[in-house]
Design a protein around this motif. Structure first.
Motif, PDB file in Angstrom:
ATOM      1  N   PHE A 358       0.765  -1.213   0.043  1.00 42.95           N
ATOM      2  CA  PHE A 358      -0.091  -0.013   0.011  1.00 42.95           C
ATOM      3  C   PHE A 358       0.660   1.334   0.067  1.00 42.95           C
ATOM      4  O   PHE A 358       0.395   2.467   0.688  1.00 42.95           O
ATOM      5  N   CYS A 359       1.915   1.311  -0.647  1.00 43.92           N
ATOM      6  CA  CYS A 359       2.859   2.344  -0.625  1.00 43.92           C
ATOM      7  C   CYS A 359       3.227   2.889   0.708  1.00 43.92           C
ATOM      8  O   CYS A 359       3.091   4.311   0.897  1.00 43.92           O
ATOM      9  N   ALA A 360       3.454   2.064   1.510  1.00 47.76           N
ATOM     10  CA  ALA A 360       3.724   2.443   3.201  1.00 47.76           C
ATOM     11  C   ALA A 360       4.507   1.450   3.645  1.00 47.76           C
ATOM     12  O   ALA A 360       4.384   1.017   4.649  1.00 47.76           O
ATOM     13  N   HIS A 361       5.725   1.221   2.971  1.00 45.90           N
ATOM     14  CA  HIS A 361       6.697   0.016   3.473  1.00 45.90           C
ATOM     15  C   HIS A 361       7.069   0.393   4.850  1.00 45.90           C
ATOM     16  O   HIS A 361       7.012  -0.656   5.620  1.00 45.90           O
ATOM     17  N   PRO A 362       7.506   1.391   5.391  1.00 40.74           N
ATOM     18  CA  PRO A 362       8.205   1.605   6.539  1.00 40.74           C
ATOM     19  C   PRO A 362       6.838   1.139   7.663  1.00 40.74           C
ATOM     20  O   PRO A 362       7.183   0.940   8.673  1.00 40.74           O
ATOM     21  N   LEU A 363       5.726   1.562   7.344  1.00 38.93           N
ATOM     22  CA  LEU A 363       4.735   1.379   8.343  1.00 38.93           C
ATOM     23  C   LEU A 363       4.461  -0.054   8.438  1.00 38.93           C
ATOM     24  O   LEU A 363       4.443  -0.662   9.471  1.00 38.93           O
ATOM     25  N   LEU A 364       4.275  -0.894   7.063  1.00 36.28           N
ATOM     26  CA  LEU A 364       4.161  -2.372   7.409  1.00 36.28           C
ATOM     27  C   LEU A 364       5.116  -3.218   8.034  1.00 36.28           C
ATOM     28  O   LEU A 364       4.980  -3.897   8.738  1.00 36.28           O
ATOM     29  N   GLU A 365       6.532  -2.658   7.928  1.00 35.32           N
ATOM     30  CA  GLU A 365       7.744  -3.122   8.637  1.00 35.32           C
ATOM     31  C   GLU A 365       7.405  -2.942   9.990  1.00 35.32           C
ATOM     32  O   GLU A 365       7.831  -3.680  10.826  1.00 35.32           O
ATOM     33  N   ARG A 366       6.994  -1.753  10.453  1.00 37.79           N
ATOM     34  CA  ARG A 366       6.881  -1.252  11.937  1.00 37.79           C
ATOM     35  C   ARG A 366       5.806  -2.395  12.402  1.00 37.79           C
ATOM     36  O   ARG A 366       5.798  -2.551  13.599  1.00 37.79           O
ATOM     37  N   LEU A 367       4.725  -2.657  11.521  1.00 37.54           N
ATOM     38  CA  LEU A 367       3.606  -3.559  11.922  1.00 37.54           C
ATOM     39  C   LEU A 367       4.109  -5.085  11.951  1.00 37.54           C
ATOM     40  O   LEU A 367       3.074  -5.794  12.493  1.00 37.54           O
ATOM     41  N   GLY A 368       5.144  -5.403  11.539  1.00 32.88           N
ATOM     42  CA  GLY A 368       5.731  -6.671  11.560  1.00 32.88           C
ATOM     43  C   GLY A 368       5.064  -7.439  10.413  1.00 32.88           C
ATOM     44  O   GLY A 368       5.023  -8.826  10.650  1.00 32.88           O
TER      45      GLY A 368
END
Length: 440
Positions: A358-368
């Motif tokens: 969803f064009c939010a790679h750092p956020l998904l990484e943060r969410l595991g």
């Protein structure tokens, strides 16, 4: 009958029939509003009305040009009123939210502070320039304290945040963020791409200095975007586009640039897209706010309750103390490839959801989240039955697996022996075409 059983506003494609891989047909269930919302019926009709009078704006003496100019400039007032702009704010038309934020990034006179939970559109223009990234804490309250501490330690020209997450739907408290920013002499910019289509916004009331959003997410998918905000930076920043209309005088030795919106809108603008956006906004403005929010809340609560109890399903969220969320829900299923699930939902049940990061790679990484997730999103054209069908089909998939046979080709699942007809103007793509979004 619950009001959530019916769409709040009719949209183009609301009763679209699509083919399934088994040769049958069904009504298309669009649960991908967060990517691009369908056009409102009234918007499509308005575009048809405007097209015969379409002409170049601002510099034409002809009747059609005069009408087009009036429509284009009237749209500024419609947009400004809808988002609660201050009297001296500028409304600048762009291509989309990404374009608006890049415009703003080109004129900010100093450093920018951003959070690590942003969509790429509100991250890449800043981190590739003069920016500092604050990592969000485990709670929203602690995150606000981190932002306050960062600006206290070293003030910045601008704080840029999302209004509503395109991954989880959670909204941020804009008025509190504006208070924090202004206390340190910092301005607040808001990526409103997911907020404006779901909530009434008043930038004057909340203290927002700049707001960006897109027509294609606001029921007017005709290629327009908006940046609304304080005029001083916009009047004196370097012109975003250089060309006709942005100047008052040109010689080979010097150029005199305009101030106001024209400074950043060189060339022939998207008159049709702007007219469509203004008409969509007028329709949203006429909605009863409580009914609008109640409709969306009912759909979201039913979806979260329905899929949250299924085995292996993890619904993603950023902050446990977030108090509001729009119609965007992302989830993963243990042991299930989200890309296969999304493909099967479409091919077997006519349900359109989004899979990827969803064009939010750092956020998904943060969410595991290490792989792609699934996102369901909805809006004023959605029905409770859409949500119920997704819940039922997901439950069936988890119990029995896919009905059809699929093959992984070029990183994407495709249905084998897929005989679904396609219109001549949209021929089938090769495996390596068309898939260059934010899935990886």
């Amino acid at each position: 009958m619950s009001t959530a059983d019916c769409p709040l506003l009719p949209v183009i494609g609301g009763d679209l029939q699509v083919p399934l891989v088994d040769g049958s047909e069904t009504r298309y269930v669009n649960l991908d509003y967060a990517a691009s919302s369908p056009a409102l019926d009234v918007v499509a009709r308005h575009v048809t009305e405007v097209l015969p009078l379409y002409a170049s704006v601002h510099r034409g003496a002809g009747y059609a040009s005069q009408i087009s100019t009036a429509a284009y400039e009237h749209a500024r007032r419609v947009v400004g009123d809808f988002v609660g702009a201050r009297q001296d704010d500028l409304v600048i038309f762009t291509r989309n939210t990404t374009d608006s934020i890049n415009l703003l990034a080109s004129i900010v006179p100093g450093e920018t502070v951003v959070l690590d939970i942003e969509h790429h559109a509100n991250l890449l223009p800043w981190v590739n320039a003069n920016a500092r990234v604050v990592k969000a804490a485990d709670t929203l309250e602690e995150t606000l304290k981190r932002v306050d501490a960062e600006l206290a330690a070293r003030p910045a020209a601008l704080l840029a945040v999302t209004g509503a997450s395109n991954v989880t739907g959670e909204t941020l408290p804009l008025r509190r963020l504006a208070t924090i920013a202004h206390r340190h002499g910092t301005r607040l910019a808001v990526d409103g791409a997911q907020l404006v289509p779901h909530r009434r916004v008043s930038i004057a009331f909340d203290g927002v200095d700049y707001l960006a959003f897109s027509g294609h997410k606001t029921y007017a998918p005709f290629g327009s975007g908006v940046l609304v905000g304080r005029r001083d930076w916009l009047d004196f920043g370097e012109p975003y586009l250089r060309g006709g209309g942005a100047v008052t005088q040109v010689s080979l030795e010097s150029t005199t640039w305009r101030t106001g919106p024209a400074r950043h809108e060189a060339g022939s603008p998207n008159v049709i897209g702007v007219a469509a956006l203004a008409r969509a906004i007028q329709e949203l403005a006429a909605l009863d706010i409580s009914a609008w929010e109640a409709h969306e809340r009912a759909l979201r609560e039913r979806l979260v309750a329905g899929i949250g109890g299924l085995p292996g399903v993890r619904i993603h969220s950023i902050f446990p103390d977030a108090t509001d969320a729009v119609g965007v829900v992302s989830f993963s299923v243990d042991g299930v490839d989200s890309r296969l699930l999304a493909t099967a939902l479409s091919a077997e049940a006519g349900i359109g959801v989004r899979d990827g990061k969803f064009c939010a790679h750092p956020l998904l990484e943060r969410l595991g989240i290490t792989g792609p997730a699934v996102r369901a999103s909805f809006g004023v054209g959605s029905r409770l039955s859409d949500v119920e069908l997704l819940i039922a089909e997901l439950s069936r998939f988890l119990e029995h697996g896919p009905r059809w046979t699929y093959e992984l080709v070029g990183g994407h699942w495709v249905a084998l022996d897929d005989a679904r007809p396609r219109p001549d103007w949209a021929p089938e793509l090769d495996a390596d075409q068309g898939f260059y979004g934010c899935a990886a």
